[in-house]
Design an enzyme around this catalytic site. Structure first.
Site, PDB file in Angstrom:
ATOM      1  N   GLU A 177      87.968  -4.282 -10.775  1.00 35.48           N
ATOM      2  CA  GLU A 177      86.971  -5.114 -11.431  1.00 35.48           C
ATOM      3  C   GLU A 177      86.957  -4.761 -12.909  1.00 35.48           C
ATOM      4  O   GLU A 177      86.942  -3.583 -13.270  1.00 35.48           O
ATOM      5  CB  GLU A 177      85.589  -4.899 -10.826  1.00 35.48           C
ATOM      6  N   ASN A 235      83.825 -10.906 -14.278  1.00 36.86           N
ATOM      7  CA  ASN A 235      82.494 -11.468 -14.060  1.00 36.86           C
ATOM      8  C   ASN A 235      82.341 -12.742 -14.882  1.00 36.86           C
ATOM      9  O   ASN A 235      82.659 -12.773 -16.079  1.00 36.86           O
ATOM     10  CB  ASN A 235      81.432 -10.452 -14.461  1.00 36.86           C
ATOM     11  N   GLU A 267      84.191 -13.418 -10.390  1.00 35.11           N
ATOM     12  CA  GLU A 267      83.001 -13.082  -9.629  1.00 35.11           C
ATOM     13  C   GLU A 267      81.779 -13.722 -10.269  1.00 35.11           C
ATOM     14  O   GLU A 267      81.549 -13.567 -11.463  1.00 35.11           O
ATOM     15  CB  GLU A 267      82.817 -11.558  -9.571  1.00 35.11           C
ATOM     16  N   ASP A 297      79.304 -12.496  -5.995  1.00 35.03           N
ATOM     17  CA  ASP A 297      78.937 -11.114  -6.304  1.00 35.03           C
ATOM     18  C   ASP A 297      77.492 -10.828  -5.899  1.00 35.03           C
ATOM     19  O   ASP A 297      76.640 -11.731  -5.901  1.00 35.03           O
ATOM     20  CB  ASP A 297      79.118 -10.863  -7.807  1.00 35.03           C
ATOM     21  N   GLU A 354      80.161  -3.093  -1.764  1.00 35.61           N
ATOM     22  CA  GLU A 354      79.983  -2.329  -2.999  1.00 35.61           C
ATOM     23  C   GLU A 354      79.086  -1.110  -2.766  1.00 35.61           C
ATOM     24  O   GLU A 354      78.332  -1.050  -1.803  1.00 35.61           O
ATOM     25  CB  GLU A 354      79.336  -3.212  -4.076  1.00 35.61           C
TER      26      GLU A 354
END
Length: 414
Positions: A177, A235, A267, A297, A354
């Site tokens: 990420e 993101n 995401e 997300d 996560e």
């Protein structure tokens, strides 16, 4: 035995129960144990002795109750973690834990009365271990000014950092990420909470995204040359989907670096997906047509309906970290995780969990059917050069060597 460095406050209005708790804590090695009969007295104690690592607290009492006390102390960072000592029904204790967590305090668990040594000891050990794997909750965040953030962007001090995503069965790194970190010349690594709201408000999200993508595409090629085919996850804010230049800009970046869209994941936070207009839906579809992956997300933290999940062209769910953090204290979280895994399988969507920070959490989510995960147990966010070196070390030493107590960069500006 726990470390004598732990500072503990016992908040209990029953004198005998309070005495039992104090004696048990001292028997377990906590030499700095303070006590109070009510919330007002507890506040006075903290004002005199300073912050504590732990409060052993009964939620229900006369006067300033446990919740009221914790609401006051959390504003000033005087308490780090809480153990609930109560005879309340389970559903009320569960609601109390949720409220305390929302205050930003870590809830280690619940002990029933009368207090027992064997119930208290593992919770203290858990707190002691967590001191070395994760930082205390930030007390407050000071928002940077527009001029400061603009200057940081112009000077390229807001950089792309990378956190690995793992196959929980094999230990294989399946992607990273891409995160934003402001490397300040005097303050060190500034928390994104201090500058991302400014970036959003000023309309600089696209500038930040495209800069991250250019940097990440260079890293992708370097990693590929060393045998690591890493998917790069970025993101994306839902408002960016309204920009007609988003898809052409992404296409140009991919073409410039000779990278396929299949190497990218975007995401989007679940909370932003409740109302997605047709223009945004078209952008999501075009990203999928480019070969990119789309991920929801922080799933479970927002309010989007299952209908929206079914309607939108996503192929990955990232389950919010709070579900993993609450596994020990909240049995319903196990059901939520296993149900999300089943939902993903039914919809043809992969599920990433996560917030995995301990080997115990790793084993627990594996047992619940999870295959992919992310968290400080496996790898911290790191700069591109650090990531390449880290990947090389893993290859030389074996993938399992990476599954060790995680650590993270210290974020200043909190």
């Amino acid at each position: 035995m726990t470390s004598p460095s732990l500072r503990v406050l016992v908040l209990e209005d029953h004198a005998f129960q309070r005495s039992v708790a104090v004696n048990l804590l001292r028997e377990l090695g906590c030499h700095q144990v303070f006590e109070a009969a009510d919330g007002a007295q507890a506040l006075a104690v903290l004002e005199q002795v300073g912050s504590v690592d732990l409060v052993l607290c009964d939620l229900c009492r006369k006067g300033l109750d446990g919740l009221g006390f914790l609401q006051q102390v959390c504003r000033h960072g005087l308490v780090r973690a809480v153990i609930i000592s109560s005879s309340l029904p389970a559903d009320l204790c569960r609601a109390g834990r949720q409220i305390i967590t929302l205050l930003g305090l870590e809830v280690l668990g619940e002990v029933r009365k009368p207090l027992q040594l064997q119930a208290l000891e593992p919770l203290l050990s858990k707190l002691q271990a967590s001191r070395y794997t994760r930082p205390a909750a930030p007390r407050s965040v000071t928002l940077a000014s527009e001029d400061q953030v603009r200057r940081a962007l112009d000077e390229q001090r807001v950089q792309a950092w990378y956190q690995p995503k793992y196959n929980l069965l094999t230990g294989e790194v399946c992607g990273v990420e891409v995160l934003s970190r402001w490397v300040h010349p005097f303050l060190g690594i500034v928390s994104p909470a201090a500058f991302m709201p400014v970036v959003e408000r000023c309309g600089w999200l696209d500038e930040l995204l495209y800069g991250q993508m250019n940097h990440a595409m260079q890293l992708h090629k370097q990693a590929l040359a060393r045998g690591f085919d890493l998917n790069m996850a970025f993101n994306l804010h839902t408002r960016q989907l309204l920009d007609h230049e988003l898809i052409p800009s992404i296409q140009r970046i991919l073409g410039r670096h000779g990278v396929s869209g299949a190497a990218l994941t975007f995401e989007l936070s679940e909370s932003g997906l409740l109302e997605v207009p047709s223009t945004s839906l078209e952008s999501l579809l075009r990203l999928r047509m480019l070969g990119c992956q789309l991920s929801i997300d922080d799933f479970g933290a927002g309010y989007s309906s299952l209908k929206r999940v079914c309607q939108l062209p996503f192929n990955e769910i990232k389950l919010d970290a709070e579900f993993v953090r609450s596994l020990d204290q909240e049995p319903r979280c196990q059901v939520a995780i296993s149900s999300t895994v089943a939902l993903g399988a039914s919809l043809g969507m992969s599920v990433v969990v996560e917030g995995i920070e301990t080997p115990e959490q790793h084993k627990a989510v594996l047992a619940l059917g999870c295959i992919q995960g992310q968290g400080y147990l496996y790898g911290r966010p790191m700069k591109s050069g650090e990531l390449l070196s880290w990947l090389n070390r893993r290859t030389m030493s074996g993938a399992d060597s990476s599954l060790e107590p995680g650590w993270r960069v210290v974020e200043y500006g909190n």
